[in-house]
Design an enzyme around this catalytic site. Structure first.
Site, PDB file in Angstrom:
ATOM      1  N   PRO A  76       0.841  -1.219   0.000  1.00 19.30           N
ATOM      2  CA  PRO A  76       0.000   0.000   0.000  1.00 19.30           C
ATOM      3  C   PRO A  76       0.870   1.261   0.000  1.00 19.30           C
ATOM      4  CG  PRO A  76      -0.678  -1.525   1.743  1.00 19.30           C
ATOM      5  CD  PRO A  76       0.629  -2.024   1.197  1.00 19.30           C
ATOM      6  N   GLU A  77       0.609   2.145  -0.937  1.00 19.80           N
ATOM      7  CA  GLU A  77       1.331   3.407  -1.041  1.00 19.80           C
ATOM      8  C   GLU A  77       0.505   4.518  -0.382  1.00 19.80           C
ATOM      9  OE1 GLU A  77       4.318   3.847  -2.115  1.00 19.80           O
ATOM     10  OE2 GLU A  77       4.726   1.936  -3.093  1.00 19.80           O
TER      11      GLU A  77
END
Ligand SMILES: [Zn+2]
Length: 272
Positions: free
Chosen positions: A2-3
């Site tokens: 997840p960014e």
């Protein structure tokens, strides 16, 4: 992994379900994440009320009266809001049960995520203290980026991916914004002109903002069992497009490993 845009979306997704809720119970099934989950949370959290849910970099901060739960999704973590009686599945490491009968459930197959507690203000926590500015805030600007980059020999791509310079510019977003700014990813950070850095700061803000806006469309899925936000399907200009024609000039996109990360660029459009 997840960014920043995915973490922002998670934060926006869970916030309305958690705000002003009193915590009923913290059910801990697996404490071994990147760092051990403090066992004292079982006794500490019940009866506390959640007053805010914020993001700093890729950390989610849940303010519970006496302190903050500090969450990081690591490589594969996700959070869902579920009915409290829904049986846990594999890799569902903890539940935060709320007075309304729902729970916040943390799922993380690879267990590189973090669930920590701090009773101090979060900015003083050792994981947050050295973080650079938020990319979408005014604190991230061309003047500061220009000053910090002078004399730096490190590649501009590694420079903008350094969380002490600015948080949340992951590999995909770095490649995309360097293309938009016309900058070669391996060029030394200290050699890039101020007008070019202006284009780069603008591009980083645009790319991240767009990803967050696209993430908004996945919010409705937060209460579904399979509602895990993954990478947002978005139109990528260079990332993952090696040997395919550049959208701007038709030259084949090149792939090169810079600082151990795959980088994608157009040799014609990115010459600065
Ligand atoms: Zn091109």
């Amino acid at each position: 992994m997840p960014e920043l845009p995915e973490v922002e979306t998670i934060c926006r997704g869970i916030r309305p379900h958690l705000l002003d809720q009193r915590i009923d119970q913290f059910i801990l099934r697996q404490a071994k994440l990147r760092w051990p989950i403090p066992p004292k949370l079982r006794k500490l959290l019940p009866d506390l009320t959640i007053s805010s849910v914020e993001r700093r970099g890729k950390y989610i901060l849940i303010h519970c009266q006496k302190g903050y739960l500090l969450l990081h999704m690591g490589m594969s973590g996700s959070l869902r809001i579920l009915p409290g009686n829904q049986p846990p599945g594999k890799h569902d490491h903890w539940d935060l049960r709320l007075e309304n009968g729902h729970c916040l459930r943390y799922h993380d197959p690879r267990r590189f995520g973090a669930t920590l507690w701090t009773s101090d203000i979060p900015a003083n926590h050792k994981l947050l203290a050295r973080l650079g500015p938020e990319p979408l805030s005014d604190a991230f600007n061309t003047d500061d980026l220009w000053q910090q980059s002078r004399q730096r020999k490190v590649s501009i791509k590694a420079f903008i991916m350094n969380s002490q310079i600015v948080v949340g510019v992951g590999n995909i977003y770095a490649s995309e914004s360097l293309f938009m700014a016309g900058i070669h990813p391996s060029r030394a950070a200290g050699k890039i002109s101020k007008p070019r850095l202006q284009k780069l700061t603008d591009a980083i803000k645009v790319v991240l903002q767009k990803a967050i806006e696209q993430g908004g469309t996945t919010l409705k899925d937060f209460q579904q069992q399979d509602g895990k936000p993954g990478y947002f399907a978005q139109q990528l200009l260079v990332y993952g497009r090696d040997s395919q024609p550049c959208f701007n000039c038709q030259t084949p996109i090149r792939k090169k490993v810079i600082g151990q990360r795959a980088s994608f660029y157009c040799p014609v459009c990115q010459k600065y």
